[in-house]
Design an enzyme around this catalytic site. Structure first.
Site, PDB file in Angstrom:
ATOM      1  CB  SER A 201      -0.973  -0.055   1.172  1.00 35.29           C
ATOM      2  OG  SER A 201      -2.145   0.653   0.870  1.00 35.29           O
ATOM      3  CG  ASP A 297      -6.200  -1.313  -4.229  1.00 34.44           C
ATOM      4  OD1 ASP A 297      -5.299  -2.088  -3.898  1.00 34.44           O
ATOM      5  OD2 ASP A 297      -6.584  -0.366  -3.516  1.00 34.44           O
ATOM      6  CG  HIS A 364      -5.504  -2.564  -0.126  1.00 32.07           C
ATOM      7  ND1 HIS A 364      -5.082  -1.746  -1.152  1.00 32.07           N
ATOM      8  CD2 HIS A 364      -4.907  -2.081   0.989  1.00 32.07           C
ATOM      9  CE1 HIS A 364      -4.283  -0.805  -0.666  1.00 32.07           C
ATOM     10  NE2 HIS A 364      -4.149  -0.996   0.633  1.00 32.07           N
TER      11      HIS A 364
END
Length: 419
Positions: A201, A297, A364
């Site tokens: 991330s 995502d 994610h």
């Protein structure tokens, strides 16, 4: 997907997003937490009881203070290190932690009161799972490497080098990066035979921003590669026709004065905010890199494509919480986003040194979660798990250019559903 894992993921996500609504302004006039980025890794998802998890203690970088390499509140940065053994004794994996960004002075001030801005609030031990696991049946290629998780407390993907004296804010991500690397080099990384810089991330973005710097720190004989998991944040149009994520990133670049820290190759012909977007950076990275991303995502669906600030009528709320509730035009909107992502990596993927794994899932971060990294029912592309794909690419066993067909063709996804 194990029901406990799914529930834990949803609870983690909803807790983060609930804090989003009660934290600090996001730059659009809405109230949200600076930890808004979903960080599923932190929930330490595992089907195992805590007693069976590898728990690794926090080490503060004592030498960082004299270098001004400090968290937002001025406290020392830190990392968790589990030593390698056997064939992995001189192999190093560095995982850059994710956890959103702060894009206004107010949000950065709030962030100082969390583990994302101060080591005072960081967990003293963390579970190492997925790519950080020390078990060969959970992490076949990297289980016995020296594995490090570098904690994230600067709010700009380890990039800033300035301060706001009036608010006692230290934007020192670049210095933290340098101090951490110096410490790890002194602890044996300077003898590394093989090394992998990874991140998830905001940490996945950081691995892109720092990939070539990482390569330059190590001996020329070291095999160095980089992995970005869920770091392909797209400069995409949101459901209102605006650019919510661009506005957020513009705030990050402005408040932390990142212009001078960004790639000069990019800033010579693009504005600084554009040079914080991976789509404008990845093709110019010289070091071999692997892009691991869900085509839909989950963080970008929730916070970039259809954030509450632009979905005023709430017409996207059900859809973004559970994709099975989307109508045909909403699904098409997501398909257009997937197309943008696939197009953005085409040039990058032409390099024989680079790897790609883009699965058509609503997920994610898939490298630190055991269920998505390497487990009996893990997501697969072309019959291979994420762990197998990354390992094959790193060790040059085969090229990996895996891009999934559009939703709903992939039946192996661990799609996240938010109730």
């Amino acid at each position: 997907m194990n029901s406990f894992l799914r529930i834990a993921a949803v609870v983690s996500f909803l807790w983060l997003c609930s804090v989003v609504r009660s934290g600090s302004t996001d730059g659009f006039g809405n109230v949200r937490d600076t930890d808004a980025e979903i960080s599923f890794l932190e929930s330490q998802l595992s089907a195992k009881p805590p007693s069976q998890l590898l728990m690794v203690p926090l080490t503060l970088i004592q030498a960082a203070g004299s270098k001004g390499a400090v968290c937002l509140d001025g406290t020392l940065p830190g990392y968790h290190l589990h030593r390698g053994s056997g064939s992995g004794a001189n192999r190093w994996l560095i995982q850059l932690e994710g956890g959103g960004w702060c894009n206004t002075r107010r949000s950065c001030i709030f962030r100082k009161t969390t583990r994302r801005g101060s080591s005072k609030y960081m967990e003293k031990v963390l579970a190492f799972t997925g790519i950080l696991s020390n078990k060969p049946d959970e992490n076949p290629d990297f289980f016995n490497w020296n594995r490090v998780k570098l904690r994230y407390c600067d709010g700009a993907s380890f990039t800033g080098d300035s301060q706001d004296e009036s608010s006692q804010l230290y934007y020192r991500g670049q210095r933290i990066w340098q101090a951490a690397m110096e410490e790890l080099l002194s602890k044996g990384m300077q003898k590394a035979e093989q090394a992998l810089l990874s991140g998830c991330s905001a940490g996945g973005l950081a691995s892109i921003l720092h990939c070539d710097q990482f390569k330059d720190l190590l001996p020329g004989t070291t095999k160095v590669k980089c992995l970005s998991d869920a770091g392909m944040f797209m400069d995409a149009v949101d459901v209102s026709g605006g650019h919510s994520l661009r506005k957020m990133f513009q705030g990050v670049v402005t408040v932390q004065n990142l212009q001078k820290e960004l790639s000069t190759t990019c800033t010579k012909h693009m504005d600084p905010t554009s040079c914080f977007f991976p789509q404008n950076l990845v093709s110019n990275i010289k070091t071999p890199m692997f892009l691991l991303n869900a085509a839909y995502d989950a963080w970008q669906v929730q916070e970039s494509l259809a954030p509450p600030s632009v979905d005023l009528s709430g017409s996207w709320k059900a859809c973004k919480s559970d994709h099975s509730h989307c109508n045909s035009s909403q699904i098409q909107f997501f398909q257009d986003f997937r197309t943008q992502m696939v197009d953005a990596v085409k040039s990058f993927a032409t390099s024989t040194h680079n790897g790609v794994f883009i699965n058509s899932c609503f997920a994610h971060c898939q490298s630190e979660r055991q269920d998505t990294w390497y487990a009996p029912d893990s997501p697969t592309l072309h019959g291979k798990t994420v762990a197998k794909s990354v390992g094959d690419w790193y060790f040059d066993r085969t090229t990996v250019k895996a891009i999934d067909c559009p939703y709903p063709c992939d039946k192996t996804c661990h799609n996240l559903i938010f109730k």
